[in-house]
Scaffold this motif. Structure first.
Motif, PDB file in Angstrom:
ATOM      1  N   ASN A 179       0.812  -1.206   0.000  1.00  0.00           N
ATOM      2  CA  ASN A 179       0.000   0.000   0.000  1.00  0.00           C
ATOM      3  C   ASN A 179       0.852   1.266   0.000  1.00  0.00           C
ATOM      4  N   ASN A 180       2.149   1.193   0.388  1.00  0.00           N
ATOM      5  CA  ASN A 180       3.018   2.368   0.247  1.00  0.00           C
ATOM      6  C   ASN A 180       3.942   2.240  -0.961  1.00  0.00           C
ATOM      7  N   ASN A 181       3.479   1.493  -1.964  1.00  0.00           N
ATOM      8  CA  ASN A 181       4.103   1.419  -3.287  1.00  0.00           C
ATOM      9  C   ASN A 181       5.492   0.791  -3.312  1.00  0.00           C
ATOM     10  N   ARG A 182       5.756  -0.122  -2.403  1.00  0.00           N
ATOM     11  CA  ARG A 182       7.001  -0.892  -2.456  1.00  0.00           C
ATOM     12  C   ARG A 182       6.733  -2.192  -3.190  1.00  0.00           C
ATOM     13  N   PRO A 183       7.622  -2.622  -4.080  1.00  0.00           N
ATOM     14  CA  PRO A 183       7.365  -3.853  -4.842  1.00  0.00           C
ATOM     15  C   PRO A 183       7.331  -5.087  -3.949  1.00  0.00           C
ATOM     16  N   CYS A 184       6.508  -6.031  -4.329  1.00  0.00           N
ATOM     17  CA  CYS A 184       6.410  -7.304  -3.615  1.00  0.00           C
ATOM     18  C   CYS A 184       7.678  -8.104  -3.874  1.00  0.00           C
ATOM     19  N   GLY A 185       8.253  -8.666  -2.833  1.00  0.00           N
ATOM     20  CA  GLY A 185       9.481  -9.451  -2.978  1.00  0.00           C
ATOM     21  C   GLY A 185       9.273 -10.780  -3.677  1.00  0.00           C
ATOM     22  N   GLY A 186       8.037 -11.301  -3.656  1.00  0.00           N
ATOM     23  CA  GLY A 186       7.763 -12.599  -4.272  1.00  0.00           C
ATOM     24  C   GLY A 186       7.422 -12.532  -5.743  1.00  0.00           C
ATOM     25  N   ALA A 187       7.117 -11.364  -6.266  1.00  0.00           N
ATOM     26  CA  ALA A 187       6.707 -11.221  -7.674  1.00  0.00           C
ATOM     27  C   ALA A 187       7.908 -10.879  -8.545  1.00  0.00           C
ATOM     28  N   ARG A 188       8.850 -11.756  -8.586  1.00  0.00           N
ATOM     29  CA  ARG A 188      10.046 -11.553  -9.418  1.00  0.00           C
ATOM     30  C   ARG A 188      10.155 -12.694 -10.417  1.00  0.00           C
ATOM     31  N   GLY A 189       9.580 -12.492 -11.592  1.00  0.00           N
ATOM     32  CA  GLY A 189       9.652 -13.501 -12.641  1.00  0.00           C
ATOM     33  C   GLY A 189       8.503 -14.483 -12.652  1.00  0.00           C
ATOM     34  N   SER A 190       7.642 -14.449 -11.652  1.00  0.00           N
ATOM     35  CA  SER A 190       6.467 -15.324 -11.635  1.00  0.00           C
ATOM     36  C   SER A 190       5.436 -14.749 -10.671  1.00  0.00           C
ATOM     37  N   PHE A 191       4.272 -15.365 -10.656  1.00  0.00           N
ATOM     38  CA  PHE A 191       3.200 -14.894  -9.792  1.00  0.00           C
ATOM     39  C   PHE A 191       3.550 -15.153  -8.327  1.00  0.00           C
TER      40      PHE A 191
ATOM     41  N   LYS B 207       2.411 -15.127  -4.108  1.00  0.00           N
ATOM     42  CA  LYS B 207       1.255 -15.695  -3.410  1.00  0.00           C
ATOM     43  C   LYS B 207       0.085 -14.717  -3.360  1.00  0.00           C
ATOM     44  N   HIS B 208       0.362 -13.414  -3.370  1.00  0.00           N
ATOM     45  CA  HIS B 208      -0.721 -12.432  -3.347  1.00  0.00           C
ATOM     46  C   HIS B 208      -1.535 -12.497  -4.644  1.00  0.00           C
ATOM     47  N   LEU B 209      -0.848 -12.629  -5.773  1.00  0.00           N
ATOM     48  CA  LEU B 209      -1.532 -12.739  -7.057  1.00  0.00           C
ATOM     49  C   LEU B 209      -2.335 -14.036  -7.137  1.00  0.00           C
ATOM     50  N   LEU B 210      -1.779 -15.121  -6.607  1.00  0.00           N
ATOM     51  CA  LEU B 210      -2.499 -16.399  -6.613  1.00  0.00           C
ATOM     52  C   LEU B 210      -3.757 -16.305  -5.751  1.00  0.00           C
ATOM     53  N   GLU B 211      -3.654 -15.662  -4.592  1.00  0.00           N
ATOM     54  CA  GLU B 211      -4.816 -15.451  -3.723  1.00  0.00           C
ATOM     55  C   GLU B 211      -5.862 -14.591  -4.432  1.00  0.00           C
ATOM     56  N   LEU B 212      -5.403 -13.535  -5.105  1.00  0.00           N
ATOM     57  CA  LEU B 212      -6.306 -12.634  -5.822  1.00  0.00           C
ATOM     58  C   LEU B 212      -7.090 -13.383  -6.890  1.00  0.00           C
ATOM     59  N   ILE B 213      -6.401 -14.154  -7.716  1.00  0.00           N
ATOM     60  CA  ILE B 213      -7.065 -14.899  -8.785  1.00  0.00           C
ATOM     61  C   ILE B 213      -8.022 -15.928  -8.185  1.00  0.00           C
ATOM     62  N   GLY B 214      -7.594 -16.597  -7.126  1.00  0.00           N
ATOM     63  CA  GLY B 214      -8.456 -17.584  -6.476  1.00  0.00           C
ATOM     64  C   GLY B 214      -9.740 -16.966  -5.942  1.00  0.00           C
ATOM     65  N   GLU B 215      -9.628 -15.823  -5.281  1.00  0.00           N
ATOM     66  CA  GLU B 215     -10.817 -15.163  -4.741  1.00  0.00           C
ATOM     67  C   GLU B 215     -11.671 -14.539  -5.841  1.00  0.00           C
ATOM     68  N   ALA B 216     -11.051 -14.105  -6.932  1.00  0.00           N
ATOM     69  CA  ALA B 216     -11.841 -13.609  -8.074  1.00  0.00           C
ATOM     70  C   ALA B 216     -12.680 -14.741  -8.642  1.00  0.00           C
TER      71      ALA B 216
ATOM     72  N   ALA C 110     -11.902 -16.465 -16.450  1.00  0.00           N
ATOM     73  CA  ALA C 110     -11.136 -16.912 -17.626  1.00  0.00           C
ATOM     74  C   ALA C 110     -11.534 -16.123 -18.866  1.00  0.00           C
ATOM     75  N   ARG C 111     -12.840 -15.893 -19.060  1.00  0.00           N
ATOM     76  CA  ARG C 111     -13.300 -15.083 -20.206  1.00  0.00           C
ATOM     77  C   ARG C 111     -12.753 -13.669 -20.113  1.00  0.00           C
ATOM     78  N   TYR C 112     -12.790 -13.080 -18.913  1.00  0.00           N
ATOM     79  CA  TYR C 112     -12.323 -11.705 -18.736  1.00  0.00           C
ATOM     80  C   TYR C 112     -10.828 -11.587 -19.026  1.00  0.00           C
TER      81      TYR C 112
ATOM     82  N   VAL D  77      -4.606 -20.081 -13.591  1.00  0.00           N
ATOM     83  CA  VAL D  77      -3.255 -19.722 -13.148  1.00  0.00           C
ATOM     84  C   VAL D  77      -2.214 -20.540 -13.907  1.00  0.00           C
ATOM     85  N   ALA D  78      -2.507 -21.820 -14.167  1.00  0.00           N
ATOM     86  CA  ALA D  78      -1.572 -22.660 -14.923  1.00  0.00           C
ATOM     87  C   ALA D  78      -1.391 -22.133 -16.344  1.00  0.00           C
TER      88      ALA D  78
END
Length: 167
Positions: free
Chosen positions: A64-76, A78-87, A97-99, A114-115
């Motif tokens: 929220n203070n615009n610092r990059p996520c340490g896990g999003a380097r070259g792949s998704f 866990k935050h992105l995986l959680e986001l897609i799962g909850e979407a 999938a259509r969107y 995600v795969a």
């Protein structure tokens, strides 16, 4: 084209299943992205603003203070995986999938959206959308602080008035 697609109001779609709001309090399909806010697993005061673009699956995740996520380097991360799962819980896997413009044939051969997105080797996008996503999330939170009332909210006055039946 269906009737609701030609109207000036949006149809409200009930969630496919109840969501875990503590983990992903805000998720939306908007601006050509699946985007939202994901709570940090380690710090109660931190949230991540995450998004995945439709078509090229470019992703972004930052605090929220615009610092990059340490896990999003070259792949998704866990935050992105959680986001897609909850979407997928909120809107249903087919709609997400259509969107994201995932072809049905691609999705049939993969275990999940995600795969398919991971196999595409998506680029890491800039964080320019994070501010608007976080702003919309904070705006929604403000509604939770309002006392329940029976009169319309001033900012919702743009809805057309209902017609009264003649007696």
């Amino acid at each position: 084209m269906s009737q609701w697609e030609n109207s000036s109001t949006a149809r409200v779609v009930a969630p496919a299943r109840p969501r875990r709001l503590a983990k992903v309090p805000f998720v939306e399909l908007a601006d050509g992205r699946v985007q939202g806010v994901v709570s940090s697993g380690s710090d109660l005061g931190r949230v991540y603003v995450s998004s995945v673009s439709a078509g090229d699956f470019a992703y972004s995740c930052s605090t929220n203070n615009n610092r990059p996520c340490g896990g999003a380097r070259g792949s998704f991360c866990k935050h992105l995986l959680e986001l897609i799962g909850e979407a997928q819980v909120q809107y249903g896997p087919e709609r997400v999938a259509r969107y994201l413009r995932i072809d049905g044939d691609e999705l049939a051969g993969a275990r999940s959206a995600v795969a398919v997105m991971s196999a595409a080797r998506p680029p890491q996008a800039g964080r320019e959308a994070a501010a608007s996503v976080f702003s919309r999330f904070l705006h929604q939170l403000a509604y939770l602080e309002l006392a329940p009332v029976l009169v319309p909210l001033p900012e919702m006055q743009w809805f057309p008035p209902t017609r009264k039946k003649a007696a």
